[in-house]
Design an enzyme around this catalytic site. Sequence first.
Site, mmCIF file in Angstrom:
data_model
loop_
_atom_site.group_PDB
_atom_site.id
_atom_site.type_symbol
_atom_site.label_atom_id
_atom_site.label_comp_id
_atom_site.label_asym_id
_atom_site.label_seq_id
_atom_site.Cartn_x
_atom_site.Cartn_y
_atom_site.Cartn_z
ATOM 1 N N HIS A 384 -6.844 15.962 5.530
ATOM 2 C CA HIS A 384 -6.160 14.766 5.044
ATOM 3 C C HIS A 384 -6.528 14.485 3.584
ATOM 4 O O HIS A 384 -5.640 14.270 2.745
ATOM 5 C CB HIS A 384 -6.554 13.583 5.919
ATOM 6 C CG HIS A 384 -5.990 12.277 5.489
ATOM 7 N ND1 HIS A 384 -4.974 11.638 6.151
ATOM 8 C CD2 HIS A 384 -6.294 11.478 4.440
ATOM 9 C CE1 HIS A 384 -4.676 10.512 5.543
ATOM 10 N NE2 HIS A 384 -5.485 10.389 4.496
ATOM 11 N N GLU A 385 -7.796 14.496 3.293
ATOM 12 C CA GLU A 385 -8.238 14.123 1.945
ATOM 13 C C GLU A 385 -7.852 15.161 0.898
ATOM 14 O O GLU A 385 -7.437 14.813 -0.208
ATOM 15 C CB GLU A 385 -9.749 13.893 1.937
ATOM 16 C CG GLU A 385 -10.184 12.693 2.745
ATOM 17 C CD GLU A 385 -9.521 11.397 2.281
ATOM 18 O OE1 GLU A 385 -9.238 11.261 1.074
ATOM 19 O OE2 GLU A 385 -9.285 10.538 3.131
ATOM 20 N N HIS A 388 -4.361 14.759 -0.140
ATOM 21 C CA HIS A 388 -4.149 13.764 -1.194
ATOM 22 C C HIS A 388 -4.198 14.423 -2.572
ATOM 23 O O HIS A 388 -3.448 14.055 -3.483
ATOM 24 C CB HIS A 388 -5.226 12.675 -1.114
ATOM 25 C CG HIS A 388 -4.943 11.603 -0.117
ATOM 26 N ND1 HIS A 388 -3.727 10.958 -0.036
ATOM 27 C CD2 HIS A 388 -5.720 11.045 0.847
ATOM 28 C CE1 HIS A 388 -3.761 10.047 0.923
ATOM 29 N NE2 HIS A 388 -4.967 10.083 1.476
ATOM 30 N N TYR A 399 0.471 5.108 -5.058
ATOM 31 C CA TYR A 399 -0.258 4.675 -3.864
ATOM 32 C C TYR A 399 -0.036 3.185 -3.590
ATOM 33 O O TYR A 399 -0.958 2.371 -3.630
ATOM 34 C CB TYR A 399 -1.738 4.989 -4.034
ATOM 35 C CG TYR A 399 -2.507 5.055 -2.734
ATOM 36 C CD1 TYR A 399 -2.199 6.011 -1.771
ATOM 37 C CD2 TYR A 399 -3.544 4.176 -2.487
ATOM 38 C CE1 TYR A 399 -2.914 6.078 -0.591
ATOM 39 C CE2 TYR A 399 -4.269 4.234 -1.304
ATOM 40 C CZ TYR A 399 -3.941 5.192 -0.355
ATOM 41 O OH TYR A 399 -4.658 5.257 0.825
ATOM 42 N N GLU A 408 0.099 8.544 2.411
ATOM 43 C CA GLU A 408 -0.805 8.564 3.555
ATOM 44 C C GLU A 408 -0.250 9.409 4.696
ATOM 45 O O GLU A 408 -0.967 10.173 5.334
ATOM 46 C CB GLU A 408 -1.051 7.136 4.043
ATOM 47 C CG GLU A 408 -2.075 6.376 3.228
ATOM 48 C CD GLU A 408 -3.443 7.037 3.272
ATOM 49 O OE1 GLU A 408 -3.818 7.592 4.325
ATOM 50 O OE2 GLU A 408 -4.144 7.023 2.250
ATOM 51 N N ASP A 466 -3.679 -4.055 1.443
ATOM 52 C CA ASP A 466 -3.729 -2.609 1.668
ATOM 53 C C ASP A 466 -2.694 -1.887 0.811
ATOM 54 O O ASP A 466 -1.967 -1.010 1.282
ATOM 55 C CB ASP A 466 -3.524 -2.300 3.158
ATOM 56 C CG ASP A 466 -3.700 -0.809 3.467
ATOM 57 O OD1 ASP A 466 -4.490 -0.147 2.767
ATOM 58 O OD2 ASP A 466 -3.019 -0.326 4.391
ATOM 59 N N HIS A 471 -1.371 2.171 4.832
ATOM 60 C CA HIS A 471 -1.878 2.771 6.068
ATOM 61 C C HIS A 471 -1.080 2.304 7.280
ATOM 62 O O HIS A 471 -0.804 3.078 8.192
ATOM 63 C CB HIS A 471 -3.356 2.433 6.257
ATOM 64 C CG HIS A 471 -4.240 3.019 5.206
ATOM 65 N ND1 HIS A 471 -4.781 2.273 4.178
ATOM 66 C CD2 HIS A 471 -4.650 4.281 5.003
ATOM 67 C CE1 HIS A 471 -5.501 3.052 3.397
ATOM 68 N NE2 HIS A 471 -5.439 4.286 3.876
#
Length: 786
Positions: A384-385, A388, A399, A408, A466, A471
């Site tokens: 996942h990271e 990004h 974002y 995301e 957020d 998210h």
Amino acid sequence: MKKLTAMAVVTTMVFTLASLNTTAAPVGKDKAIDKKVKQSAVLTKITNDSKGKDKVTWNEKKGVPNFVTGKLSNKKVKSANDAVAVLTENKDLFDMNVVTDELSLTVQSTDDLGTSMYKFQQTYKGVPVFGNQIILHADKDQIVSSVNGYYDPEVKVKGINTKAKLTGTEAVDAAKAALGLQGVEQFDIQKASLVIYPTAGDYALTYVVTLSTLAADEPVYKDVFVNARTGEIVDTLNKMEHAAAVGTGKGVLGDTKSVNTDSYTGGFYLQDVTKQMNATGGKIITYTAKNGTTLPGTLLSDTDNNWNDPAAIDAHAYSGAVYDYYLSKHGRNSFDGAGASIKATVHYSSNYNNAFWNGTQMVYGDGDGSTFVALSGSLDVVGHEITHAVTERTADLVYSYQSGALNESWSDVFGNLIENKSDNTWLVGEDIYTPGTSGDALRSMSNPPAMGDPGHMDQYVNTSSDNGGVHTNSGIPNKAFYNFVTTPGITRDNAGKVWYRALTQYLTTNSQFIDARNATIQSATDLFGAGSAEVTAVTNAWTNVGVGGTSTPAPGDEYEPNDTQSAAYGPITSGTIYNGTIGTSTDNDWFKFTTGASGTIALSLTNLPKDYDLYLYNGSGTQVAKSENGSTTAESISYSASAAGTYYVKVIGYSGANSSTAYALKATYPGATTGGSWTYLTQAYDTAHPYANNFNSNLHTYTKAGATKVAVHFSRLETESGYDYVKIKDKAGNVISQYTGTQAAFWAIVDGDTITTNLTTDSSVTAYGYTIDQVGYFTPSAVDGK
């Protein structure tokens, strides 16, 4: 008088189309009308060249397309200059002036399919317009297949002063002060560049200052927009993409792994040099922060190559697995596509419940043992990271709000694809999140509402927290991917190819959910063909989460789904009114009918809640007539068919216009009306020659009792095109059609026994007006014509 059948008489009457776009060029006083006329001309050519198979999605706020597919040019694109030539050919569609002044090439590439991509950044006087890019694709035969992205035509009319008063250094200082970072000495990223940035109803010349560092033991990775003339902080975007909200895996599971290390005299480093990532020594390197906050920290080492650091072993092994996935499945060499080293730091801070990409490397906390265990302990957290980072180097999705939710979601998707569990539960974070709670997770891709997230657009959460719910609302595109990949016959590898191509070829900085739908559909089309199971599956996947299309018929619209020519509703009955709705910005309504003989096809589109347009296609899919009046003015088409055949009618909202209010469509065509006759009479009606300015009056009315249709014949009609109109009304005062510009020798027809001509003019420029020399009426049985 000799009786004639309706079919025979109608054959002798020529009802020519006289709508806004077929007339002389307007003078240019009303920019909105001028814009539509020009756009309509381009769209007509694209539709004709594409045989009705083109697709257009609109940016409703700006009144220009953000996704166009079809045959956009007959030119072949072999170079960037050719791409510019095609954009210039279609510039009116996007309301551009001079393409070379407004677009700057930033990326040019060719993929394994032979598809060429040209990505352009919008600029104003040489300064980039933040978030606005246009992408042109040409297929393996060098034919343009699509243009998509965001272009803002309003920027060039604002007269923005592009001369900065601040230097880049002063802007950086202002950004540091705004974030409370004046005393910080070490920055991983510190840069400033000029951009045009949209503000409330306006635009500002700003420096976008990117800062990545630590402040009070907390990571900071932000874009700060500093007004380049006043020093004012215009906006701040948080670029920190945390795993705590999106990661997968429950921490270090105690399994034994083999890891690639690098030996030296007396020991081993935790760095993988086996990948041969690039000629300058790209590698996978793992550090420890020793529960501090200095990055990257200390390169991990061991004397006997038997490692006793589970968090470090997982981070290292999983970084290698992510690298291998992107290289083997998508041919991508590291996150930047050029073999950059992948760095990871474990044991960040104390009891730190997060992981993040800071613009240069991965960072993992150990968790507090209650909310999280070590976050490097799950493959899909790492996947996942690092995704990004892939996103940042490709689409660079902002974002925040929908683009941030896509950012995301794409990381969730690839985290799942990389992990590839045999017992996939489609949960996000179940292995490292709340280790004391069974079955808990951060999110569910298969059932987002189970974890409190929306799975459909009717559940979309409007919030400013957020970063605009990045998210939370990622549940909607997550569910779309789940719908797609679990469709029978769709493989995980093919689903991943579609999502990767969409990210790297079609998505842009400000892409919204509708753009993701278009991007994935187009990617599936590129990879597997327009009629493939993948295209059908991905289209349905988005439709079923409420993004584009209509998964179920709209209330009161019994004709859906009829969004394509192949799905046209029909055959519709001559003379019958059909009440449909354009329910979304991407909704098209198609109908079909078959004529029984040559003669006149008459179409009317009335009761319009928004600006809708009307098109007629023959059986081969070629557009033969259209009506594109402005605003809610009724549309009408009268087309003389030379032979019997099948025809298609398309109703579409201009610039994405849509409404839940129904329109009224009626088609009258030869071979369907019997038992009546037309009668013609000589009758002279004239306006003043020339007519006056600021005029609006019903000038002439013709009535024939007992008639079911009446008509007037214009021997001459001349008005100021695009500004002065002759409107045709029925007995109830409904506008059935309108004409502007120069026309000659045509009939206007309405249902009922009364027809009225109305002339409306603006405050300047006059013309001849019109002359009517005949009237006609149709009755089911003979009526005395005297």
